[in-house]
Design a protein around this motif. Structure first.
Motif, short mmCIF file in Angstrom:
data_model
loop_
_atom_site.label_atom_id
_atom_site.label_comp_id
_atom_site.label_asym_id
_atom_site.label_seq_id
_atom_site.Cartn_x
_atom_site.Cartn_y
_atom_site.Cartn_z
N ASP A 191 -6.99 17.40 3.29
CA ASP A 191 -6.86 15.93 2.72
C ASP A 191 -7.82 15.82 1.44
OD1 ASP A 191 -9.38 16.64 3.10
OD2 ASP A 191 -9.62 15.14 4.62
N VAL A 211 0.75 -1.34 0.13
CA VAL A 211 -0.29 -0.12 0.08
C VAL A 211 0.56 1.08 -0.02
CG1 VAL A 211 -1.52 1.46 1.76
CG2 VAL A 211 -2.03 -1.38 1.50
N ARG A 258 0.19 12.62 3.93
CA ARG A 258 -1.28 12.39 3.18
C ARG A 258 -2.85 12.66 4.11
NH1 ARG A 258 -3.94 7.81 6.16
NH2 ARG A 258 -2.56 6.93 7.17
N GLY A 259 -2.77 13.55 4.97
CA GLY A 259 -3.82 13.58 5.70
C GLY A 259 -4.01 15.33 5.64
N ASP A 260 -4.89 15.30 6.25
CA ASP A 260 -4.74 17.38 6.59
C ASP A 260 -4.45 17.96 8.01
OD1 ASP A 260 -6.66 16.65 8.46
OD2 ASP A 260 -8.13 17.57 7.66
N ARG A 273 1.54 4.26 -2.64
CA ARG A 273 1.57 5.61 -2.42
C ARG A 273 3.37 6.35 -3.14
NH1 ARG A 273 1.03 7.08 3.10
NH2 ARG A 273 0.88 8.71 2.23
N VAL A 323 4.14 12.24 -9.36
CA VAL A 323 3.61 14.05 -8.93
C VAL A 323 5.25 14.67 -8.75
CG1 VAL A 323 3.53 15.90 -6.79
CG2 VAL A 323 2.47 13.11 -6.98
N ALA A 353 3.48 6.66 -6.79
CA ALA A 353 2.52 7.42 -7.11
C ALA A 353 3.48 8.69 -6.25
CB ALA A 353 0.96 7.65 -6.06
N ALA A 372 -1.99 11.63 -9.51
CA ALA A 372 -1.04 11.37 -8.77
C ALA A 372 -1.26 11.52 -7.34
CB ALA A 372 0.19 11.36 -9.79
N LEU A 373 -1.03 12.62 -6.84
CA LEU A 373 -1.37 12.51 -5.72
C LEU A 373 -2.33 12.18 -4.83
CD1 LEU A 373 0.02 14.56 -3.33
CD2 LEU A 373 -1.91 16.77 -3.86
N ASP A 387 -5.02 6.35 1.95
CA ASP A 387 -4.62 4.00 2.20
C ASP A 387 -5.38 3.15 2.07
OD1 ASP A 387 -6.08 4.28 4.47
OD2 ASP A 387 -4.41 3.92 5.74
N ARG A 388 -7.01 3.30 1.47
CA ARG A 388 -7.43 2.53 1.29
C ARG A 388 -7.50 2.36 -0.38
NH1 ARG A 388 -8.53 5.21 5.85
NH2 ARG A 388 -10.10 4.83 6.82
N ALA A 392 -3.57 9.71 -5.18
CA ALA A 392 -2.86 8.49 -4.47
C ALA A 392 -2.37 8.42 -3.90
CB ALA A 392 -2.20 7.56 -5.99
N VAL A 393 -1.65 8.92 -4.40
CA VAL A 393 -0.65 9.28 -2.28
C VAL A 393 -1.53 9.64 -0.96
CG1 VAL A 393 1.67 10.54 -1.32
CG2 VAL A 393 1.41 10.36 -3.89
N LYS A 394 -2.56 10.15 -0.86
CA LYS A 394 -3.22 10.85 0.04
C LYS A 394 -4.69 9.85 0.70
CE LYS A 394 -3.95 15.08 0.07
NZ LYS A 394 -3.59 15.61 1.09
N GLY A 427 -4.58 19.92 -2.62
CA GLY A 427 -4.09 18.66 -2.17
C GLY A 427 -3.21 18.33 -1.51
N LEU A 428 -1.90 19.48 -1.41
CA LEU A 428 -0.91 19.45 -0.32
C LEU A 428 -1.13 19.74 0.39
CD1 LEU A 428 1.85 18.69 0.25
CD2 LEU A 428 2.79 21.57 -0.51
N MET A 465 -7.05 3.78 -4.09
CA MET A 465 -5.90 3.99 -4.61
C MET A 465 -5.83 3.37 -5.80
SD MET A 465 -3.39 2.59 -1.42
CE MET A 465 -1.53 2.81 -2.75
#
Lengths: 226, 226, 226, 226
Positions: free
Chosen positions: C125, B50, D123-125, B54, B61, B57, C57-58, C64-65, C60-62, C121-122, C69
């Motif tokens: 979330d 997983v 990954r998150g916020d 990432r 980016v 991916a 692509a970002l 873990d599901r 997919a980075v963001k 995205g950065l 992905m």
């Protein structure tokens, strides 16, 4: 060996000049810029500073060298805990409240530059990020010095004398000297001393040129008014 | 001129060997690895995939070169839409359901490696990221080839013959050839052809070495069992 | 319960309409758009696709599901390994070579949108990122369907019939259905089912509105020509 | 309504206790920790602070709220421009030079925690990031207060009295109060006031738990020695 900043400026001179000698700058310098355009610029610049500070914070994320972190951290702290407070006071003196500043709708030209810088940092390394940041930091210093020289002793009576005094002052000169040095320190460890010989020089120059053009777009937005 | 991968491997040989010749690998090769340790490894490897996906991916980016994006995008797609489905089937054949895979608690050694790789990408540029990824991609190829050679024709009766066949097979060899080539393409445009002459070589070698050590830590986790 | 996309569209309707009913779209629809403006648009759209792919692509980075992905990875792969090749062929048919495409200077309006999305995205979330991406994905679908309905059976003779056919076709409809569903899946786990009750709805709506306005700016850039 | 921090702590109490009542902490508290283990810990903690500061810098990247930026910026600045200098002095007093600190090889348990935190932020916020940071900030406060209470007035003669004094002192208490308040401010705007009712509570609690376990791993690394 010239500094990396000099090499970049020389490699993108027309774009640098289009930015630093923009009509907005000319009108700021001779005081002919309409007051409401300056206020429009100040509001946008407030939003700009938010994202510019985020970009400098990203610089601290993108290194594990303590000296580089210290420089970036001190810059972010100075921006959000000092410069932005000054900005709020300047605006208040011109009748724009902090609530109005926070309600400013970010102009597309404003977004374009700051998000380009942040993405340069996400996509590349610390050097890519600092190169994208450098036209703003260094350009304001060059503009401030030139406008101060043109205005001579008459800054007190100048409509935008306080702006010119800030960016021509000793404190801002030191900001520029330090930023130029940081750029060279980081360049040294990432591309070596002979900047133009690096395979990255073309890309760095392109980033620098794009950043100058986006800065010029910011001035055009200021000139167009709200 | 050797490939960048060869140069990195030579610069961190003891760490490379500690990883590729780890006791876990030896037991996998001679079939003496207890089955429950292999299952523990498979579960952790699922979570690993997983975050490894990432990281790939993130590679997409971190470039605007279409060929590099194509490679990264195809890799992520192959990982999440093919390899992870195969992984689920392999585990099912050993009595581990997809629900169990998804409920796996990620071991600290697992986190340490994948998050290190992702952070190498956030902190640095595409080359830093690919260097951190390379011990995993290339190491599995080297291990697969060696274990297959040692096992001779006897893979059908080997407890872990399917694993060895996968990583010694033609398809995985091509993955490695392409990954090594991508590393050289990216190195070419970011540090030039003479890798060891780059001021970045020391940092790249350190990243490579740390990644090998974290991979070895992953094997130790597998060996220790759940 | 309406989808999140419907709720966002309703919350920013004037900006949505300014984007989807832009003069550029009108001229595209009735075939009156000058050919050189369309070619200018195609060139910029090529650069757009590079950074739009980076934004996916970002995504997919963001997460873990694995299902999320898979969606993101398949999208990036379709974009860079299929859609961009089609784009190159379309341009070639109109006399624009791949070399010319790659040499396109990215317009500021182009940068503004893609970099805004990537930064969303950065900064936030996965939901913030998908909301910023959604006006592009869904808007092209709505525009394609409307222009196809207006053109009736006459797409074969239409100057831009192939463009309209692409974005009104069954394949693109499925892209939109899936994107709307992904947005709801992600919203479900991050803000729950009652989207408007979430404390984030105001920010999400603002992101959506800004993205629509930046898309409208992209059309204006196309209309202005090179 | 309890603070988010209280809710998270209650939801992961065994992991919180395994971290804050770790054997390393016990030995630190009664002074029985061998000096060389403390020095090993100090060296690793120096490298930890580098990446912990990067994580706080990422917090400033991940917001556009000026008050949140001010908190994050002040924290990064305090860490790299003050706390790390103090750390250098503390180490010097124990015979460890700054050069030795900078040459410290980062232990895997060290990497695991800081890279996990940074990736939680990527990954998150902002909330995901702050939740991952909170066991470190708040845990040191709780540990400091408990050890100070246990040591009574005897800190002057205590082998680790200076460490205990730092983390039980008024200044560090204020750091904790402010960090807990920031967490609630950010939670308020991202998940609302009823934290446990948010669909994100499960994920946030998992992040918190993993961070506690990685902190416990850091203590185990300290206990094991170099």
């Amino acid at each position: 060996m010239p500094t990396l900043f000099s090499a970049l400026k020389a490699s993108a001179l027309p774009s640098w000049q289009a930015y630093t000698q923009h009509e907005f700058v000319r009108q700021l310098g001779d005081g002919s810029l309409p007051g409401e355009h300056f206020i429009h610029y100040l509001k946008q610049d407030y939003v700009f500073l938010v994202h510019f500070s985020r970009a400098w914070a990203l610089a601290a994320v993108k290194t594990d060298r303590i000296d580089e972190m210290r420089h970036a951290a001190a810059t972010v702290n100075a921006l959000v805990n000092h410069e932005m407070r000054l900005h709020v006071e300047t605006c208040a003196a011109r009748g724009v409240s902090e609530a109005q500043l926070n309600a400013t709708e970010e102009a597309p030209e404003n977004m374009a530059y700051t998000r380009f810088v942040i993405d340069a940092g996400l996509r590349g390394d610390l050097l890519d990020l600092l190169v994208a940041l450098s036209p703003c930091v260094m350009g304001y210093g060059e503009i401030g010095a030139r406008l101060a020289a043109e205005a001579g002793m008459a800054l007190d009576d100048h409509a935008y004398g306080s702006w010119i005094a800030t960016y021509s002052g000793a404190e801002y000169k030191e900001v520029c000297v330090n930023a130029e040095a940081l750029l060279d320190t980081v360049a040294h460890r990432l591309i070596g001393l002979d900047h133009r010989a690096s395979p990255r020089f073309g890309d760095l120059s392109r980033t620098f040129k794009q950043a100058c053009e986006l800065e010029a777009g910011f001035w055009s937005m200021g000139l167009r008014g709200a």
